[in-house]
Design an enzyme around this catalytic site. Structure first.
Site, PDB file in Angstrom:
ATOM      1  N   LYS A 162      -7.986  16.975 -21.069  1.00 36.26           N
ATOM      2  CA  LYS A 162      -6.564  17.145 -21.381  1.00 36.26           C
ATOM      3  C   LYS A 162      -6.302  18.578 -21.835  1.00 36.26           C
ATOM      4  O   LYS A 162      -6.772  18.994 -22.893  1.00 36.26           O
ATOM      5  CB  LYS A 162      -6.109  16.207 -22.494  1.00 36.26           C
ATOM      6  CG  LYS A 162      -4.582  16.264 -22.658  1.00 36.26           C
ATOM      7  CD  LYS A 162      -4.089  15.634 -23.936  1.00 36.26           C
ATOM      8  CE  LYS A 162      -4.010  16.620 -25.072  1.00 36.26           C
ATOM      9  NZ  LYS A 162      -2.946  17.633 -24.939  1.00 36.26           N
ATOM     10  N   GLY A 200      -9.992  22.890 -31.276  1.00 40.55           N
ATOM     11  CA  GLY A 200      -8.653  22.886 -31.854  1.00 40.55           C
ATOM     12  C   GLY A 200      -8.718  22.984 -33.361  1.00 40.55           C
ATOM     13  O   GLY A 200      -9.651  23.574 -33.909  1.00 40.55           O
ATOM     14  N   SER A 201      -7.757  22.364 -34.019  1.00 40.64           N
ATOM     15  CA  SER A 201      -7.642  22.556 -35.464  1.00 40.64           C
ATOM     16  C   SER A 201      -8.669  21.722 -36.224  1.00 40.64           C
ATOM     17  O   SER A 201      -9.139  20.688 -35.737  1.00 40.64           O
ATOM     18  CB  SER A 201      -6.241  22.166 -35.931  1.00 40.64           C
ATOM     19  OG  SER A 201      -6.109  20.758 -35.920  1.00 40.64           O
ATOM     20  N   THR A 202      -8.999  22.170 -37.427  1.00 43.04           N
ATOM     21  CA  THR A 202      -9.951  21.442 -38.264  1.00 43.04           C
ATOM     22  C   THR A 202      -9.405  20.079 -38.660  1.00 43.04           C
ATOM     23  O   THR A 202     -10.141  19.102 -38.714  1.00 43.04           O
ATOM     24  CB  THR A 202     -10.326  22.300 -39.488  1.00 43.04           C
ATOM     25  OG1 THR A 202     -11.134  23.401 -39.025  1.00 43.04           O
ATOM     26  CG2 THR A 202     -11.122  21.516 -40.517  1.00 43.04           C
ATOM     27  N   GLU A 211     -15.204  22.228 -32.026  1.00 43.67           N
ATOM     28  CA  GLU A 211     -15.116  23.678 -32.232  1.00 43.67           C
ATOM     29  C   GLU A 211     -13.749  23.920 -32.850  1.00 43.67           C
ATOM     30  O   GLU A 211     -12.739  23.789 -32.184  1.00 43.67           O
ATOM     31  CB  GLU A 211     -15.294  24.393 -30.887  1.00 43.67           C
ATOM     32  CG  GLU A 211     -15.778  25.813 -31.033  1.00 43.67           C
ATOM     33  CD  GLU A 211     -14.643  26.779 -31.203  1.00 43.67           C
ATOM     34  OE1 GLU A 211     -14.221  26.970 -32.374  1.00 43.67           O
ATOM     35  OE2 GLU A 211     -14.164  27.316 -30.213  1.00 43.67           O
ATOM     36  N   CYS A 217      -9.748  31.428 -32.620  1.00 48.79           N
ATOM     37  CA  CYS A 217     -10.358  30.733 -33.757  1.00 48.79           C
ATOM     38  C   CYS A 217     -11.366  31.630 -34.486  1.00 48.79           C
ATOM     39  O   CYS A 217     -11.560  31.506 -35.680  1.00 48.79           O
ATOM     40  CB  CYS A 217     -11.028  29.449 -33.306  1.00 48.79           C
ATOM     41  SG  CYS A 217     -12.054  29.654 -31.858  1.00 48.79           S
ATOM     42  N   GLU A 249      -6.007  29.583 -42.004  1.00 51.50           N
ATOM     43  CA  GLU A 249      -6.030  30.199 -40.681  1.00 51.50           C
ATOM     44  C   GLU A 249      -4.590  30.447 -40.237  1.00 51.50           C
ATOM     45  O   GLU A 249      -3.783  29.524 -40.168  1.00 51.50           O
ATOM     46  CB  GLU A 249      -6.732  29.265 -39.695  1.00 51.50           C
ATOM     47  CG  GLU A 249      -6.925  29.877 -38.336  1.00 51.50           C
ATOM     48  CD  GLU A 249      -7.766  28.999 -37.415  1.00 51.50           C
ATOM     49  OE1 GLU A 249      -7.609  27.769 -37.458  1.00 51.50           O
ATOM     50  OE2 GLU A 249      -8.573  29.556 -36.651  1.00 51.50           O
TER      51      GLU A 249
END
Lengths: 490, 295
Positions: free
Chosen positions: A186, A238-240, A260, A294, A391
């Site tokens: 996706k 993507g995001s944490t 990641e 990132c 971030e």
């Protein structure tokens, strides 16, 4: 310093044909578009195309197609034959490189210079590198003991971000296919087009139907894919926050995951560093891809006695950066990918100023339409400021100082993240000492933001787990446990 | 009149010291045939948290020693274990209900397992690391580093061989550990802590908590200063929901070493099998360093 005048040098968009609307790529063919939503060019807010929102039933179909392809064709194929498909894909990406570069820039907003010179060639390189592994996996040193041959997991669900749409696709699909897995991928909601063009590449390469399936949609589609019971492994970038949600959702199952996630890299400049080179590295570290990276060097840690000199040189250099039309070959910085991201950057920078940071940007005229944020330097930042801990994912550099190497290490490691770090010094022993001390998966010494298919990438701590690229990246896509038993979740 | 023997008080092992549980609690440990063996300390949440502090404190020193040195220390552990074979054989026999002969074989295997990992310490980087031939003028190398503080739920059944098989790979690469022992067979673990204390393993590198697994596992899995967790010991543990532990571990993205599953149910691994590199690999991070080449 005078700014050089450049005549516009726009890349032509005629090379790429964008359909009015796109369906999903499932089992080797496109479905009819339905439940569509627009994808826009963030540089001018024009609609590029309509893409389909994949629902749970579509996810079922895609996973079923991937399962059939895994059991019927791909999982049984010899590594050598799989490898040849990957070589084909690499070649087609090279042949159609300009088309991909233009499409990526239109959909993402990043400068054509970057898609042309980085995103697309490195994506092709990833397929080329992994193609060679397909028939050599027993040499990768991944077996639990001497006798076991690595085996694929089966169906892999992959969810990728919008900052490097095609490159992240390559990082995910190339190792998955090389190791014999099939894929449902996706792409990000705001950048689906290069993945849909990649589907065409799979068709041109005669890749067996169902080996690669591309489903578009928002976070709901991603969640349905991650939680699908017939997916054996998740690969997510993507995001944490989302990464943690995924880790929770697969807890207690046999599903594997690699994550990641975010970063807040320190880029550390010592007083003996080659300052001019370091300034270039600081700039590529935080302004490459508008800082929407990132592993961006978003915290500049500069030794106190050279702080003024470094900041002055940095500002002088930033005055020469060209911000504008991403399709212009001279542009150094393009548009922010979405309104939502622009709002987030804006809010965080305002929080930084409210907390006492001093904000500076070079003079630049931003286009009236589209999502734009000027390159920004925040000085006087302290460890507790939000701009030093969260971030930002934008062209914003927070500047902090240190006196001793120990202090630099303590500040650099004082974050929940651990993706990357930079060190600038002419002293070799100090580089190696710093590299040992920094809790980060990638350390760039006297360079920054370098990527290569042979070089493993991934984080420590809350930047996620697993590596992508290199020999280490293969590990996530194979198992060596006896087929009745499953052990480590990594 | 025969001499009355002096019994040992079985205590926790935290930061190189042998405290009782701060909670003041203990529980009865019985043999495989149900006879009273000892009152073991029943570790609490606070004991787990103290152990994490000790493990964090010991990490810089232990991970900073040379691999050669760690190998010698681990080998020393095997030496001291060998010297106390008889004591371990008795404890294993009573805990696991084994014959003297079978218990001796278990102790032998445990000693040999420690020797095996002692030999790994200075090979891990060579086997798990490598140069990367990047397409450009850069020196680029990837090497493993310890993940940090590792929580270990030790196996419930194999009280010595299983125990050393989960501890040794974690500390071989330079991690420090907080170990929750088998709940019902904790005595060999307490005796192992006496071995560790006299083998040049610095205090805090291995911390051993005897406890009810279901009670303390949650605190360990949720602790934000623990970097990884080994869930091996959920197999056969009363009232432990390993899915919930893994979900707790996601709070700070701990690396999770899942239990061995057979048809979806945790089972204890075969500790006599070749351990391979799986457990070493599970608790290291790969760091990649780039540097330009040039004149």
């Amino acid at each position: 310093m005078p700014k050089f005048e450049y005549a516009p040098a726009p890349e032509s968009r005629a090379i790429v044909t964008i359909e009015k609307s796109y369906g999903l790529f499932i089992d080797g063919a496109f479905t009819r578009p339905k439940a569509t939503f627009p994808t826009i060019n963030p540089a001018d807010e024009t609609v590029l195309a309509e893409v389909s929102q994949a629902g749970p039933k579509d996810v079922d179909k895609a996973v079923a197609a991937a399962r059939r392809a895994y059991e019927g064709v791909w999982g049984r194929m010899s590594g050598a034959e799989r490898g040849k498909y990957l070589f084909r894909i690499a070649r087609i990406l090279q042949e159609r490189a300009r088309e991909f570069a233009v499409l990526e820039t239109l959909d993402n907003g990043k400068p054509i210079k970057e898609t042309r010179d980085v995103d697309v060639p490195v994506a092709a390189a990833h397929f080329f590198y992994h193609a060679g592994w397909a028939d050599k996996l027993e040499y990768a040193g991944l077996s639990a003991s001497g006798a076991d041959v690595p085996r694929p997991h089966g169906v892999v669900g992959q969810v990728i971000p919008w900052n490097f749409p095609l490159l992240m696709l390559a990082w995910k699909i190339a190792p998955a296919l090389a190791t014999g897995n099939t894929v449902v991928l996706k792409p990000a909601e705001t950048t689906p087009l290069s993945a849909l063009l990649f589907a065409e590449v799979c068709q041109q390469a005669d890749l067996p139907a169902g080996v690669v399936n591309i489903i578009t949609g928002d976070g709901r589609t991603g969640q349905a894919l991650v939680e699908h019971p017939d997916v054996d492994k998740i690969a997510f970038t993507g995001s944490t926050d989302v990464g943690k949600a995924i880790a929770r959702s697969i807890a207690g199952t046999a599903k594997k995951a690699t994550l990641e996630l975010g970063g807040k890299a320190a880029n550390i400049v010592f007083d003996d560093a080659p300052i001019d080179q370091a300034v270039e590295g600081i700039i590529s570290g935080i302004f490459f891809n508008q800082g929407q990276v990132c592993c961006a060097g978003s915290r500049l840690l500069v030794q106190e006695n050279v702080h003024d000199q470094v900041v002055a040189k940095l500002k002088r250099r930033l005055e020469t950066l060209r911000v504008g039309d991403p399709m212009d070959k001279n542009s150094d910085l393009g548009a922010i990918n979405s309104k939502a991201q622009l709002d987030r950057i804006t809010a965080l920078v305002e929080a930084g100023v409210a907390e006492g940071a001093e904000r500076w940007s070079p003079e630049c005229t931003l286009p009236a339409k589209g999502y734009w944020f000027p390159p920004t330097v925040l000085t006087g930042v302290s460890q507790t400021h939000r701009v030093a801990t969260e971030e930002i994912f934008g062209p914003v550099l927070s500047v902090l100082t240190f006196r001793t190497p120990q202090e630099a290490v303590a500040k650099a490691n004082n974050t929940a993240y651990g993706l990357s770090a930079g060190v600038w010094t002419e002293k070799g022993s100090r580089i190696l000492w710093m590299a040992d001390q920094l809790r980060a998966g990638v350390v760039w010494a006297n360079t920054f933001n370098r990527f290569d298919p042979t070089s493993p990438f991934g984080g420590y701590k809350e930047s996620g787990y697993g590596r992508e690229g290199g020999r280490h990246g293969l590990e996530a896509y194979v198992t060596t446990a006896p087929s009745t038993l499953t052990g480590t979740a990594r | 009149m025969s001499r009355l023997d002096v019994r040992k008080t079985y205590k926790l092992y935290i930061g190189g010291k042998f405290p009782r549980s701060e909670s003041g609690r203990s529980y009865e440990v019985v043999s495989a045939t149900g006879e009273f063996l000892a009152n073991a300390a029943m570790g609490s949440r606070k004991d787990v948290r103290d152990a994490v502090v000790a493990a964090r404190g010991a990490l810089a020193g232990w991970s900073g020693t040379t691999a050669y040195n760690r190998g010698q220390v681990l080998y020393r552990v095997a030496e001291v274990l060998e010297g106390r074979r008889a004591q371990f054989a008795l404890e294993v026999a009573s805990s696991e209900g084994l014959s003297a002969r079978a218990a001796n074989a278990v102790v032998d295997a445990a000693i040999d397992r420690v020797v095996w990992y002692a030999g790994w310490t200075d090979k891990i980087a060579q086997v798990l690391g490598n140069l990367n031939p990047v397409a450009g003028p850069f020196f680029n190398v990837s090497a493993p580093e310890p993940t940090g503080v590792v929580g270990i739920l030790a196996p419930q059944s194999s009280s010595l061989l299983g125990l050393v098989s989960v501890i040794a790979p974690v500390i071989a690469s330079g991690n420090t550990a907080v170990v929750v022992t088998s709940a019902s067979r904790p005595l060999p673990a307490v005796t192992l802590s006496e071995v560790l204390a006299t083998s040049d393993v610095p205090g805090g590198v291995v911390n051993i908590i005897t406890a009810q697994t279901a009670e303390v596992a949650t605190w360990l899995a949720a602790h934000r200063d623990v970097n990884a967790i080994d869930l091996t010991g959920v197999a056969g543990a009363d009232g432990v929901d390993w899915a919930a532990l893994e979900a707790e571990a996601a709070g700070n993205l701990k690396r999770v070493h899942r239990p061995t599953l057979l048809d979806g149910v945790p089972v204890e691994p075969d500790w006599t099998a070749d351990p391979g590199l799986t457990r070493i690999r599970a608790f290291v991070e790969t760091k990649t360093v780039w540097h330009p080449k040039g004149l």
